[in-house]
Design a protein around this motif. Sequence first.
Motif, PDB file in Angstrom:
ATOM      1  N   GLY A  95     -14.401 -33.205  -7.470  1.00  8.38           N
ATOM      2  CA  GLY A  95     -15.013 -33.470  -8.761  1.00  8.38           C
ATOM      3  C   GLY A  95     -14.197 -34.454  -9.573  1.00  8.38           C
ATOM      4  N   HIS A  96     -14.874 -35.452 -10.105  1.00  8.88           N
ATOM      5  CA  HIS A  96     -14.234 -36.442 -10.965  1.00  8.88           C
ATOM      6  C   HIS A  96     -14.590 -36.162 -12.416  1.00  8.88           C
ATOM      7  N   ASP A  97     -13.601 -36.214 -13.322  1.00  4.75           N
ATOM      8  CA  ASP A  97     -13.858 -36.106 -14.753  1.00  4.75           C
ATOM      9  C   ASP A  97     -14.612 -34.800 -15.046  1.00  4.75           C
ATOM     10  N   ARG A  98     -15.783 -34.841 -15.697  1.00  2.00           N
ATOM     11  CA  ARG A  98     -16.512 -33.606 -16.033  1.00  2.00           C
ATOM     12  C   ARG A  98     -16.815 -32.792 -14.779  1.00  2.00           C
ATOM     13  N   GLY A  99     -17.101 -33.485 -13.673  1.00  2.00           N
ATOM     14  CA  GLY A  99     -17.342 -32.783 -12.422  1.00  2.00           C
ATOM     15  C   GLY A  99     -16.119 -32.036 -11.935  1.00  2.00           C
ATOM     16  N   GLY A 100     -14.928 -32.561 -12.243  1.00  2.51           N
ATOM     17  CA  GLY A 100     -13.704 -31.848 -11.903  1.00  2.51           C
ATOM     18  C   GLY A 100     -13.574 -30.559 -12.692  1.00  2.51           C
ATOM     19  N   ARG A 101     -14.092 -30.545 -13.911  1.00  2.00           N
ATOM     20  CA  ARG A 101     -14.046 -29.328 -14.731  1.00  2.00           C
ATOM     21  C   ARG A 101     -15.002 -28.269 -14.185  1.00  2.00           C
ATOM     22  N   VAL A 102     -16.151 -28.717 -13.706  1.00  4.91           N
ATOM     23  CA  VAL A 102     -17.051 -27.792 -13.016  1.00  4.91           C
ATOM     24  C   VAL A 102     -16.365 -27.261 -11.756  1.00  4.91           C
ATOM     25  N   ALA A 103     -15.638 -28.130 -11.065  1.00  4.90           N
ATOM     26  CA  ALA A 103     -15.016 -27.758  -9.797  1.00  4.90           C
ATOM     27  C   ALA A 103     -13.966 -26.669  -9.975  1.00  4.90           C
ATOM     28  N   TYR A 104     -13.048 -26.843 -10.923  1.00  2.00           N
ATOM     29  CA  TYR A 104     -11.999 -25.819 -11.006  1.00  2.00           C
ATOM     30  C   TYR A 104     -12.532 -24.518 -11.600  1.00  2.00           C
ATOM     31  N   ARG A 105     -13.580 -24.607 -12.450  1.00  2.00           N
ATOM     32  CA  ARG A 105     -14.208 -23.369 -12.917  1.00  2.00           C
ATOM     33  C   ARG A 105     -14.885 -22.654 -11.765  1.00  2.00           C
ATOM     34  N   HIS A 110     -15.912 -18.452  -8.405  1.00  2.00           N
ATOM     35  CA  HIS A 110     -16.536 -18.243  -7.093  1.00  2.00           C
ATOM     36  C   HIS A 110     -15.556 -18.634  -5.979  1.00  2.00           C
ATOM     37  N   PRO A 111     -14.378 -18.018  -5.943  1.00  2.00           N
ATOM     38  CA  PRO A 111     -13.341 -18.462  -4.994  1.00  2.00           C
ATOM     39  C   PRO A 111     -13.721 -18.300  -3.527  1.00  2.00           C
ATOM     40  N   ASP A 112     -14.671 -17.400  -3.242  1.00  3.95           N
ATOM     41  CA  ASP A 112     -15.062 -17.172  -1.858  1.00  3.95           C
ATOM     42  C   ASP A 112     -15.997 -18.246  -1.330  1.00  3.95           C
ATOM     43  N   ARG A 113     -16.485 -19.125  -2.215  1.00  2.99           N
ATOM     44  CA  ARG A 113     -17.452 -20.135  -1.792  1.00  2.99           C
ATOM     45  C   ARG A 113     -16.809 -21.478  -1.467  1.00  2.99           C
ATOM     46  N   ILE A 114     -15.593 -21.701  -1.907  1.00  8.36           N
ATOM     47  CA  ILE A 114     -14.950 -23.009  -1.753  1.00  8.36           C
ATOM     48  C   ILE A 114     -13.779 -22.898  -0.797  1.00  8.36           C
ATOM     49  N   GLN A 115     -13.696 -23.832   0.147  1.00  6.10           N
ATOM     50  CA  GLN A 115     -12.601 -23.839   1.105  1.00  6.10           C
ATOM     51  C   GLN A 115     -11.411 -24.669   0.612  1.00  6.10           C
ATOM     52  N   ARG A 116     -11.704 -25.850   0.121  1.00  4.49           N
ATOM     53  CA  ARG A 116     -10.680 -26.733  -0.433  1.00  4.49           C
ATOM     54  C   ARG A 116     -11.301 -27.515  -1.582  1.00  4.49           C
ATOM     55  N   MET A 117     -10.465 -27.951  -2.529  1.00  3.62           N
ATOM     56  CA  MET A 117     -11.000 -28.619  -3.705  1.00  3.62           C
ATOM     57  C   MET A 117     -10.070 -29.737  -4.151  1.00  3.62           C
ATOM     58  N   SER A 118     -10.670 -30.847  -4.581  1.00  9.08           N
ATOM     59  CA  SER A 118      -9.907 -31.940  -5.174  1.00  9.08           C
ATOM     60  C   SER A 118     -10.468 -32.251  -6.558  1.00  9.08           C
ATOM     61  N   VAL A 119      -9.570 -32.459  -7.521  1.00  4.87           N
ATOM     62  CA  VAL A 119      -9.964 -32.847  -8.883  1.00  4.87           C
ATOM     63  C   VAL A 119      -9.396 -34.230  -9.158  1.00  4.87           C
ATOM     64  N   LEU A 120     -10.219 -35.101  -9.760  1.00  9.47           N
ATOM     65  CA  LEU A 120      -9.852 -36.506  -9.929  1.00  9.47           C
ATOM     66  C   LEU A 120      -9.682 -36.864 -11.399  1.00  9.47           C
ATOM     67  N   ASP A 121      -8.466 -37.216 -11.767  1.00 11.16           N
ATOM     68  CA  ASP A 121      -8.058 -37.735 -13.070  1.00 11.16           C
ATOM     69  C   ASP A 121      -8.454 -36.837 -14.229  1.00 11.16           C
ATOM     70  N   ILE A 122      -8.143 -35.563 -14.086  1.00 13.15           N
ATOM     71  CA  ILE A 122      -8.307 -34.645 -15.207  1.00 13.15           C
ATOM     72  C   ILE A 122      -7.128 -33.678 -15.250  1.00 13.15           C
ATOM     73  N   LEU A 123      -6.968 -33.026 -16.398  1.00 13.26           N
ATOM     74  CA  LEU A 123      -6.207 -31.801 -16.547  1.00 13.26           C
ATOM     75  C   LEU A 123      -7.190 -30.739 -17.028  1.00 13.26           C
ATOM     76  N   PRO A 124      -6.867 -29.465 -16.868  1.00 13.46           N
ATOM     77  CA  PRO A 124      -7.783 -28.421 -17.347  1.00 13.46           C
ATOM     78  C   PRO A 124      -8.110 -28.582 -18.835  1.00 13.46           C
ATOM     79  N   THR A 125      -9.301 -28.153 -19.202  1.00 13.04           N
ATOM     80  CA  THR A 125      -9.826 -28.387 -20.545  1.00 13.04           C
ATOM     81  C   THR A 125      -8.915 -27.845 -21.638  1.00 13.04           C
ATOM     82  N   CYS A 126      -8.450 -26.618 -21.495  1.00 11.52           N
ATOM     83  CA  CYS A 126      -7.632 -26.055 -22.580  1.00 11.52           C
ATOM     84  C   CYS A 126      -6.278 -26.757 -22.668  1.00 11.52           C
ATOM     85  N   ASP A 127      -5.776 -27.314 -21.563  1.00  9.96           N
ATOM     86  CA  ASP A 127      -4.534 -28.079 -21.631  1.00  9.96           C
ATOM     87  C   ASP A 127      -4.716 -29.341 -22.462  1.00  9.96           C
TER      88      ASP A 127
END
Length: 287
Positions: A95-105, A110-127
């Motif tokens: 996920g890039h940008d807003r999509g990265g925020r959807v990805a880490y949420r 839903h940790p059982d649904r994802i095998q590996r994840m990459s986030v592109l040019d973001i930090l978590p929202t509350c950070d």
Amino acid sequence: MTVEANGERLFCRVGGSGPPLLLLHGYPQSHVCWHKIALRLAEHFTVVATDLPGYGRSSVPPLSADHAAYSKRSMAALFVELMHVLGHERFFLAGHDRGGRVAYRMALDHPDRIQRMSVLDILPTCDYWDRLDRLFGLKIYHWMFLAQPAPFPEKLISASPVRFLFHTLRSWTAEKSLKCFSEEALKHNRAWFCDPDRISATCEDYRAGAGPDYEHDRQSLDSGQKIEIPLLALWGDKGIATSVDSPLDVWRNWCPGAEGLSLPCGHFLPEEAPDETFDALLDFFSR
């Protein structure tokens, strides 16, 4: 194709073969942001590139006082259902940008649904919100502007949507130009971004970021919840995530085993540094 999921119509393009890989875009773009690397990824994976709700060609959920339809928790559940409808119970995710925020949420909810994840040019929202100071606020002024109550920001953007769109795209690149974006991608973006309902939807995305997204992040942090799956954080050496000294250290607060890599570009990694982005994603998802 358009897929019905949780009452929303989500536009997506599906191609390739191999393990499923879901690609989520950011603001102010659509699934087209992946076009320079999607075909290459499809040589190794079954690629699902989709538009977020309210963006591109996906349906536009109604606005609400609590902004719930645009929370990343709601979007995460939506894309889990999309992948289920497509026959994928577990999948890779980038996920890039807003999509990265959807990805880490999604990884938290839903940790059982994802095998590996990459986030592109973001930090978590509350950070981001917690680190806002004078310099960082100037760099991500749009977080405050777009999150203002409706219809204030959308009315201003609608007065000259293409100018606002191109200014935003240009200002977040390393070269401060539109050179990295193909004319076809710009034409596609111009078409949907001029729709007043979609301008409003993208503002609602940021209102959710200032409201429920922040609260959900804070609840996860305060409860000690961690991302357990393998995570790769990528960021541009002139991107937005470099507003902190070490983006990887921030991500390791959420995912102790996180990996990270800086690429030679601004915010739009798949279009400014497509070769480097492809190589990093292929290496990570092929392990």
